[in-house]
Design an enzyme around this catalytic site. Sequence first.
Site, PDB file in Angstrom:
ATOM      1  N   ASN A 121       0.857  -1.186   0.000  1.00  0.00           N
ATOM      2  CA  ASN A 121       0.000   0.000   0.000  1.00  0.00           C
ATOM      3  C   ASN A 121       0.896   1.241   0.000  1.00  0.00           C
ATOM      4  O   ASN A 121       1.699   1.430   0.912  1.00  0.00           O
ATOM      5  CB  ASN A 121      -0.904  -0.013   1.240  1.00  0.00           C
ATOM      6  CG  ASN A 121      -1.921   1.104   1.226  1.00  0.00           C
ATOM      7  OD1 ASN A 121      -1.593   2.250   0.954  1.00  0.00           O
ATOM      8  ND2 ASN A 121      -3.164   0.784   1.524  1.00  0.00           N
ATOM      9  N   HIS A 177       0.938   6.128   1.939  1.00  0.00           N
ATOM     10  CA  HIS A 177       1.726   7.000   2.818  1.00  0.00           C
ATOM     11  C   HIS A 177       2.816   7.766   2.075  1.00  0.00           C
ATOM     12  O   HIS A 177       3.388   8.712   2.629  1.00  0.00           O
ATOM     13  CB  HIS A 177       2.300   6.201   3.990  1.00  0.00           C
ATOM     14  CG  HIS A 177       1.283   5.980   5.070  1.00  0.00           C
ATOM     15  ND1 HIS A 177       0.308   5.015   4.970  1.00  0.00           N
ATOM     16  CD2 HIS A 177       1.050   6.635   6.234  1.00  0.00           C
ATOM     17  CE1 HIS A 177      -0.462   5.063   6.049  1.00  0.00           C
ATOM     18  NE2 HIS A 177      -0.035   6.031   6.822  1.00  0.00           N
ATOM     19  N   HIS A 210      -5.782   3.591  -1.593  1.00  0.00           N
ATOM     20  CA  HIS A 210      -7.097   3.911  -1.039  1.00  0.00           C
ATOM     21  C   HIS A 210      -7.488   5.299  -1.521  1.00  0.00           C
ATOM     22  O   HIS A 210      -6.869   6.290  -1.136  1.00  0.00           O
ATOM     23  CB  HIS A 210      -7.031   3.854   0.484  1.00  0.00           C
ATOM     24  CG  HIS A 210      -8.349   4.092   1.166  1.00  0.00           C
ATOM     25  ND1 HIS A 210      -8.514   3.971   2.533  1.00  0.00           N
ATOM     26  CD2 HIS A 210      -9.563   4.454   0.688  1.00  0.00           C
ATOM     27  CE1 HIS A 210      -9.765   4.238   2.854  1.00  0.00           C
ATOM     28  NE2 HIS A 210     -10.424   4.559   1.749  1.00  0.00           N
ATOM     29  N   ARG A 221      -9.801   7.892  -0.872  1.00  0.00           N
ATOM     30  CA  ARG A 221     -10.766   8.294   0.143  1.00  0.00           C
ATOM     31  C   ARG A 221     -11.692   9.385  -0.390  1.00  0.00           C
ATOM     32  O   ARG A 221     -11.349  10.130  -1.319  1.00  0.00           O
ATOM     33  CB  ARG A 221     -10.041   8.813   1.390  1.00  0.00           C
ATOM     34  CG  ARG A 221      -9.221   7.757   2.115  1.00  0.00           C
ATOM     35  CD  ARG A 221      -8.621   8.343   3.379  1.00  0.00           C
ATOM     36  NE  ARG A 221      -9.660   8.675   4.348  1.00  0.00           N
ATOM     37  CZ  ARG A 221      -9.950   7.952   5.427  1.00  0.00           C
ATOM     38  NH1 ARG A 221      -9.276   6.851   5.692  1.00  0.00           N
ATOM     39  NH2 ARG A 221     -10.915   8.321   6.247  1.00  0.00           N
ATOM     40  N   ARG A 230      -7.534  12.819   1.020  1.00  0.00           N
ATOM     41  CA  ARG A 230      -6.511  13.372   1.916  1.00  0.00           C
ATOM     42  C   ARG A 230      -5.098  12.969   1.513  1.00  0.00           C
ATOM     43  O   ARG A 230      -4.138  13.616   1.912  1.00  0.00           O
ATOM     44  CB  ARG A 230      -6.771  12.967   3.358  1.00  0.00           C
ATOM     45  CG  ARG A 230      -6.587  11.485   3.621  1.00  0.00           C
ATOM     46  CD  ARG A 230      -6.681  11.144   5.103  1.00  0.00           C
ATOM     47  NE  ARG A 230      -7.996  11.392   5.654  1.00  0.00           N
ATOM     48  CZ  ARG A 230      -8.387  10.952   6.840  1.00  0.00           C
ATOM     49  NH1 ARG A 230      -7.552  10.244   7.590  1.00  0.00           N
ATOM     50  NH2 ARG A 230      -9.593  11.183   7.296  1.00  0.00           N
ATOM     51  N   GLU A 277      -8.881   0.462  -2.859  1.00  0.00           N
ATOM     52  CA  GLU A 277      -9.786   0.529  -1.718  1.00  0.00           C
ATOM     53  C   GLU A 277     -10.641   1.787  -1.826  1.00  0.00           C
ATOM     54  O   GLU A 277     -10.147   2.855  -2.195  1.00  0.00           O
ATOM     55  CB  GLU A 277      -9.001   0.566  -0.414  1.00  0.00           C
ATOM     56  CG  GLU A 277      -8.143  -0.656  -0.168  1.00  0.00           C
ATOM     57  CD  GLU A 277      -7.314  -0.540   1.092  1.00  0.00           C
ATOM     58  OE1 GLU A 277      -6.818  -1.584   1.568  1.00  0.00           O
ATOM     59  OE2 GLU A 277      -7.154   0.582   1.611  1.00  0.00           O
ATOM     60  N   THR A 321      -8.339   3.784   8.475  1.00  0.00           N
ATOM     61  CA  THR A 321      -9.525   2.930   8.537  1.00  0.00           C
ATOM     62  C   THR A 321      -9.512   2.090   9.804  1.00  0.00           C
ATOM     63  O   THR A 321      -8.548   1.361  10.065  1.00  0.00           O
ATOM     64  CB  THR A 321      -9.584   2.003   7.305  1.00  0.00           C
ATOM     65  OG1 THR A 321      -9.541   2.803   6.127  1.00  0.00           O
ATOM     66  CG2 THR A 321     -10.861   1.188   7.312  1.00  0.00           C
ATOM     67  N   GLU A 353     -10.959  -9.440   2.968  1.00  0.00           N
ATOM     68  CA  GLU A 353      -9.718  -9.045   3.618  1.00  0.00           C
ATOM     69  C   GLU A 353     -10.009  -8.903   5.095  1.00  0.00           C
ATOM     70  O   GLU A 353     -10.835  -8.072   5.497  1.00  0.00           O
ATOM     71  CB  GLU A 353      -9.161  -7.741   3.047  1.00  0.00           C
ATOM     72  CG  GLU A 353      -7.847  -7.341   3.721  1.00  0.00           C
ATOM     73  CD  GLU A 353      -7.110  -6.220   3.012  1.00  0.00           C
ATOM     74  OE1 GLU A 353      -6.157  -5.673   3.613  1.00  0.00           O
ATOM     75  OE2 GLU A 353      -7.474  -5.890   1.863  1.00  0.00           O
ATOM     76  N   HIS A 362      -3.872  -4.432   7.956  1.00  0.00           N
ATOM     77  CA  HIS A 362      -4.079  -3.302   8.870  1.00  0.00           C
ATOM     78  C   HIS A 362      -3.219  -3.470  10.112  1.00  0.00           C
ATOM     79  O   HIS A 362      -3.385  -4.398  10.883  1.00  0.00           O
ATOM     80  CB  HIS A 362      -5.536  -3.120   9.288  1.00  0.00           C
ATOM     81  CG  HIS A 362      -5.798  -1.723   9.822  1.00  0.00           C
ATOM     82  ND1 HIS A 362      -5.988  -0.645   8.994  1.00  0.00           N
ATOM     83  CD2 HIS A 362      -5.837  -1.236  11.084  1.00  0.00           C
ATOM     84  CE1 HIS A 362      -6.175   0.445   9.723  1.00  0.00           C
ATOM     85  NE2 HIS A 362      -6.064   0.115  10.992  1.00  0.00           N
TER      86      HIS A 362
END
Length: 260
Positions: A6, A9, A42, A44, A48, A69, A100, A150, A213
């Site tokens: 992922n 970040h 992701h 969103r 963000r 996602e 999340t 998941e 996660h």
Amino acid sequence: MLLGVNIDHIAVLREARKINDPDPLDAVSLAKRAGANQITIHLREDRRHIHDMDALRIVQNSALPINMECAIDPETLNTVIDMNPHRITLVPEKREEVTTEGGLDLINNFEAIDEISKRLQEKNIELSVFIDPNMFQIKMAKSLGVQWIELHTGSYANIYAMLFSNLKNTHHCIKELDLPRDELYVKLQKSLQELEESTKLAHELGLKVAAGHGLNYQNVKNIVNIENIIELNIGQSIIARSVFSGFENAVIEMKQLCKR
């Protein structure tokens, strides 16, 4: 075991200064060279970190499968479907959350997800739902016709952090888990058992199982050892490690830990 990296970040770091660097797309080829099997991002509702243009460029240029996602938000979902990723993972989302937290409620969202599932089948896009390790939720996922689940490993990761990390008496302390070590150990074993039993049921129902996660270089091995989890999606810890060791090395290290 498959590793999905992922890269949200990287965009978080970019947004800290509201500039155009670092570019999340630059990580894709490095992740592939390091042995990653998938890229996860992701998109969103509040955009963000990952933006629409990031997502589109990554889908169009990635040599790895893309797992997108998103929340059950019609506008965001339409945007994601139009990009035609390999898989869409539905996640819960709150504007005020840092990341999340918790799995998607399939019961209260059954009709919406059922409609999404039918749409994606027509588009030949795989559908996954991000859920807590709960037997009833897994049976609901099967009835919705999804290909993947998941499992949310956040509870396990939090317990592990409080048990083995020095979080007590810091502002990172998880107050509800500020417990004696023997109680935390029991909670950890129970959390792993729930993940194992959930994975077993999902496998028996013909669902492919991913997990993610809060997974990092210290806690991931317990999850790797759960039979029939075939994929992990990991982001923040890899990006954090890359600050010191470089992104490609960070992915290689995590990929090594994912070996059974």
